[in-house]
Design a protein around this motif. Structure first.
Motif, PDB file in Angstrom:
ATOM      1  N   ALA A 102      13.588 -63.924 105.832  1.00  0.00           N
ATOM      2  CA  ALA A 102      13.524 -65.189 105.488  1.00  0.00           C
ATOM      3  C   ALA A 102      13.145 -65.387 103.755  1.00  0.00           C
ATOM      4  O   ALA A 102      13.716 -66.167 102.959  1.00  0.00           O
ATOM      5  CB  ALA A 102      12.351 -66.061 106.203  1.00  0.00           C
ATOM      6  N   LEU A 103      11.949 -64.440 103.322  1.00  0.00           N
ATOM      7  CA  LEU A 103      11.397 -64.486 102.132  1.00  0.00           C
ATOM      8  C   LEU A 103      11.422 -63.216 101.261  1.00  0.00           C
ATOM      9  O   LEU A 103      10.796 -63.470 100.269  1.00  0.00           O
ATOM     10  CB  LEU A 103       9.857 -65.187 102.402  1.00  0.00           C
ATOM     11  N   GLY A 104      12.031 -62.098 101.975  1.00  0.00           N
ATOM     12  CA  GLY A 104      11.703 -60.871 101.048  1.00  0.00           C
ATOM     13  C   GLY A 104      12.926 -60.543 100.426  1.00  0.00           C
ATOM     14  O   GLY A 104      13.836 -61.230  99.654  1.00  0.00           O
ATOM     15  N   SER A 105      13.288 -59.295 100.609  1.00  0.00           N
ATOM     16  CA  SER A 105      14.466 -58.666  99.913  1.00  0.00           C
ATOM     17  C   SER A 105      14.623 -57.401 100.522  1.00  0.00           C
ATOM     18  O   SER A 105      13.824 -56.680 101.116  1.00  0.00           O
ATOM     19  CB  SER A 105      14.167 -58.495  98.470  1.00  0.00           C
ATOM     20  N   ALA A 106      15.932 -56.912 100.290  1.00  0.00           N
ATOM     21  CA  ALA A 106      16.123 -55.526 100.853  1.00  0.00           C
ATOM     22  C   ALA A 106      15.112 -54.387 100.159  1.00  0.00           C
ATOM     23  O   ALA A 106      14.837 -53.328 100.814  1.00  0.00           O
ATOM     24  CB  ALA A 106      17.689 -55.193 100.436  1.00  0.00           C
ATOM     25  N   CYS A 107      14.702 -54.521  98.903  1.00  0.00           N
ATOM     26  CA  CYS A 107      13.947 -53.698  98.316  1.00  0.00           C
ATOM     27  C   CYS A 107      12.364 -53.915  98.820  1.00  0.00           C
ATOM     28  O   CYS A 107      11.961 -52.697  99.029  1.00  0.00           O
ATOM     29  CB  CYS A 107      13.583 -53.951  96.555  1.00  0.00           C
ATOM     30  N   ALA A 108      12.267 -55.123  98.940  1.00  0.00           N
ATOM     31  CA  ALA A 108      10.704 -55.066  99.840  1.00  0.00           C
ATOM     32  C   ALA A 108      10.832 -54.334 101.122  1.00  0.00           C
ATOM     33  O   ALA A 108       9.632 -53.794 101.647  1.00  0.00           O
ATOM     34  CB  ALA A 108      10.569 -56.693  99.944  1.00  0.00           C
ATOM     35  N   ALA A 109      11.893 -54.597 101.939  1.00  0.00           N
ATOM     36  CA  ALA A 109      12.016 -54.096 103.034  1.00  0.00           C
ATOM     37  C   ALA A 109      11.998 -52.215 102.983  1.00  0.00           C
ATOM     38  O   ALA A 109      11.362 -51.856 103.914  1.00  0.00           O
ATOM     39  CB  ALA A 109      13.270 -54.433 103.785  1.00  0.00           C
ATOM     40  N   ALA A 110      13.045 -51.956 102.287  1.00  0.00           N
ATOM     41  CA  ALA A 110      12.987 -50.367 101.855  1.00  0.00           C
ATOM     42  C   ALA A 110      11.428 -49.764 101.379  1.00  0.00           C
ATOM     43  O   ALA A 110      11.069 -48.942 101.600  1.00  0.00           O
ATOM     44  CB  ALA A 110      13.792 -50.229 100.655  1.00  0.00           C
ATOM     45  N   THR A 111      10.758 -50.640 100.800  1.00  0.00           N
ATOM     46  CA  THR A 111       9.562 -50.074 100.008  1.00  0.00           C
ATOM     47  C   THR A 111       8.650 -49.995 101.330  1.00  0.00           C
ATOM     48  O   THR A 111       7.934 -49.257 101.427  1.00  0.00           O
ATOM     49  CB  THR A 111       8.636 -51.141  99.190  1.00  0.00           C
ATOM     50  N   ALA A 112       8.680 -51.172 102.121  1.00  0.00           N
ATOM     51  CA  ALA A 112       7.733 -50.981 103.348  1.00  0.00           C
ATOM     52  C   ALA A 112       8.122 -49.951 103.974  1.00  0.00           C
ATOM     53  O   ALA A 112       7.213 -49.211 104.537  1.00  0.00           O
ATOM     54  CB  ALA A 112       8.035 -52.278 104.117  1.00  0.00           C
ATOM     55  N   GLY A 113       9.226 -49.823 104.232  1.00  0.00           N
ATOM     56  CA  GLY A 113       9.595 -48.500 105.070  1.00  0.00           C
ATOM     57  C   GLY A 113       9.304 -47.048 104.528  1.00  0.00           C
ATOM     58  O   GLY A 113       8.884 -46.164 105.098  1.00  0.00           O
ATOM     59  N   PHE A 114       9.066 -46.978 103.121  1.00  0.00           N
ATOM     60  CA  PHE A 114       8.898 -46.016 102.376  1.00  0.00           C
ATOM     61  C   PHE A 114       7.323 -45.563 102.650  1.00  0.00           C
ATOM     62  O   PHE A 114       7.163 -44.506 102.917  1.00  0.00           O
ATOM     63  CB  PHE A 114       9.050 -46.293 101.052  1.00  0.00           C
ATOM     64  N   LEU A 115       6.522 -46.758 102.820  1.00  0.00           N
ATOM     65  CA  LEU A 115       5.165 -46.496 102.830  1.00  0.00           C
ATOM     66  C   LEU A 115       4.946 -46.092 104.342  1.00  0.00           C
ATOM     67  O   LEU A 115       4.116 -45.295 104.487  1.00  0.00           O
ATOM     68  CB  LEU A 115       4.553 -47.857 102.464  1.00  0.00           C
ATOM     69  N   VAL A 116       5.353 -46.644 105.190  1.00  0.00           N
ATOM     70  CA  VAL A 116       4.983 -46.329 106.525  1.00  0.00           C
ATOM     71  C   VAL A 116       5.641 -44.898 106.955  1.00  0.00           C
ATOM     72  O   VAL A 116       4.733 -44.020 107.262  1.00  0.00           O
ATOM     73  CB  VAL A 116       5.783 -47.334 107.717  1.00  0.00           C
ATOM     74  N   GLN A 117       6.751 -44.349 106.470  1.00  0.00           N
ATOM     75  CA  GLN A 117       7.085 -43.086 106.736  1.00  0.00           C
ATOM     76  C   GLN A 117       6.340 -42.160 106.090  1.00  0.00           C
ATOM     77  O   GLN A 117       6.015 -41.086 106.610  1.00  0.00           O
ATOM     78  CB  GLN A 117       8.707 -42.951 106.236  1.00  0.00           C
ATOM     79  N   ALA A 118       5.809 -42.487 104.947  1.00  0.00           N
ATOM     80  CA  ALA A 118       4.964 -41.501 104.258  1.00  0.00           C
ATOM     81  C   ALA A 118       3.813 -41.305 105.038  1.00  0.00           C
ATOM     82  O   ALA A 118       3.215 -40.188 105.219  1.00  0.00           O
ATOM     83  CB  ALA A 118       4.521 -42.077 102.891  1.00  0.00           C
ATOM     84  N   ALA A 119       3.109 -42.375 105.587  1.00  0.00           N
ATOM     85  CA  ALA A 119       1.993 -42.123 106.571  1.00  0.00           C
ATOM     86  C   ALA A 119       2.344 -41.493 107.683  1.00  0.00           C
ATOM     87  O   ALA A 119       1.452 -40.550 108.147  1.00  0.00           O
ATOM     88  CB  ALA A 119       1.540 -43.590 106.894  1.00  0.00           C
ATOM     89  N   VAL A 120       3.705 -41.879 108.252  1.00  0.00           N
ATOM     90  CA  VAL A 120       3.891 -40.995 109.596  1.00  0.00           C
ATOM     91  C   VAL A 120       4.155 -39.378 109.135  1.00  0.00           C
ATOM     92  O   VAL A 120       3.782 -38.551 110.140  1.00  0.00           O
ATOM     93  CB  VAL A 120       5.342 -41.229 109.888  1.00  0.00           C
TER      94      VAL A 120
END
Length: 342
Positions: A234-252
């Motif tokens: 609703a409010l974000g962007s594909a870049c915001a989603a990709a950045t979130a995934g990048f952060l989570v996978q680094a932690a994994v």
């Protein structure tokens, strides 16, 4: 999603004991001592491993608000032009990264302009062309937030598999601060005027337009913002989603991350909603002048390493903090011990 490993608290405690025994008064190295102990907990060893391979990934994309409302001091065509600047090695983050030996990679996640002339690997993870204006419609189509998140995870895996010791998410996109402010306001329930800054340098009228756009977007999205992927849609962007995934996978994968400015801070808030345990793997590289970052970092419990008044984005502020982290490691690895004094 795989389990996110916990930081090694026994290593942190051992590091604290070793730091207290170095040739200095207790606590004399201040924040460096905290950072050194954190790195030990992340690396499960005392002293921590060197941070030789530092990688910045710049997620580039355009936002519908930059076309529908004058929320930036620059036209949206700048985004595509800046991708070429990154590739030439003359962007701000490229110059600063060279000073610390960091590698910069730029990816077209959602650039609206024509980039057919750039290497295909830059466009390999493209999710869509631009996004929609969030004040009138959803930023993304159904499923695109999940796809963007998966793209970010895949990119993190590529960088880690190539040897990354430390990851930095960068951003490039006209309208980024508007999207970041919307995500922070929606996630934390903060009044919109409190999180909206001047971004690229808009005047009071420009800031008022940003506030109006975000307030309209929040009213339109309603209760959907409670779900992180619906929020990104609703409010974000594909870049915001990709950045979130990048952060989570680094932690994994157990690889530390230095957050940059307002955009990565907003994405980190959303990422924490998806994977709460991931936040322990992140540090804040610097304090942005944009107010929404302060709200995001407070919610994440992060204190910026540097405060240089930067607002460039791109990963540039976080890159400046790399020498501080290396210094913190060197203190623990190379300083003498009080017990060894003659």
């Amino acid at each position: 999603m795989q389990r996110i490993p916990a930081l090694d608290e026994s290593a942190r405690q051992l590091a604290r004991e070793r730091i207290d025994g170095l040739v200095k008064p207790l606590g004399a190295l201040g924040r460096l001592e905290d950072l050194a102990a954190w790195l030990c907990a992340a690396h499960n060893t005392v002293p921590p491993r060197p941070l030789d391979d530092v990688r910045v990934v710049v997620f580039a994309g355009d936002h519908g608000v930059s076309a529908s409302a004058a929320v930036s001091a620059y036209p949206r065509e700048i985004t595509a032009a800046m991708v070429r600047v990154f590739l030439s090695g003359t962007s701000g983050v490229s110059v600063l990264a060279r000073q610390v030996g960091a590698h910069v990679r730029v990816l077209d996640i959602a650039v609206d302009g024509d980039l057919d002339d750039v290497p295909s690997e830059v466009r390999a993870f493209k999710v869509r062309r631009g996004s929609e204006p969030i004040d009138t419609t959803d930023a993304l189509a159904p499923g695109e937030a999940v796809r963007g998140f998966a793209v970010g995870r895949a990119v993190a895996d590529e960088e880690i598999d190539a040897g990354a010791d430390l990851l930095i998410p960068g951003d490039m996109g006209i309208g980024n601060t508007t999207i970041a402010s919307a995500l922070v306001a929606a996630t934390l329930g903060v009044p919109v005027p409190d999180v909206v800054g001047t971004g690229t340098g808009v005047d009071d009228d420009g800031r008022a337009r940003k506030i109006a756009v975000i307030e309209a977007a929040l009213a339109r999205a309603g209760e959907r913002v409670r779900d992180p992927f619906e929020l990104l849609t609703a409010l974000g962007s594909a870049c915001a989603a990709a950045t979130a995934g990048f952060l989570v996978q680094a932690a994994v994968r157990g690889v530390p991350v230095l957050l940059d400015g307002v955009f990565s801070g907003a994405a980190a808030l959303v990422a924490r909603e998806i994977a709460p345990e991931a936040a322990q793997w992140w540090l804040a590289g610097h304090r942005s002048t944009e107010p929404s970052q302060a709200f995001a970092l407070k919610a994440l419990g992060l204190e910026p390493i540097l405060d240089l008044g930067l607002r460039l984005g791109e990963g540039s502020g976080a890159v400046q903090a790399v020498p501080v982290l290396r210094g913190a490691r060197a203190v623990l690895a190379e300083m003498g011990r009080l017990a060894d004094l003659a």
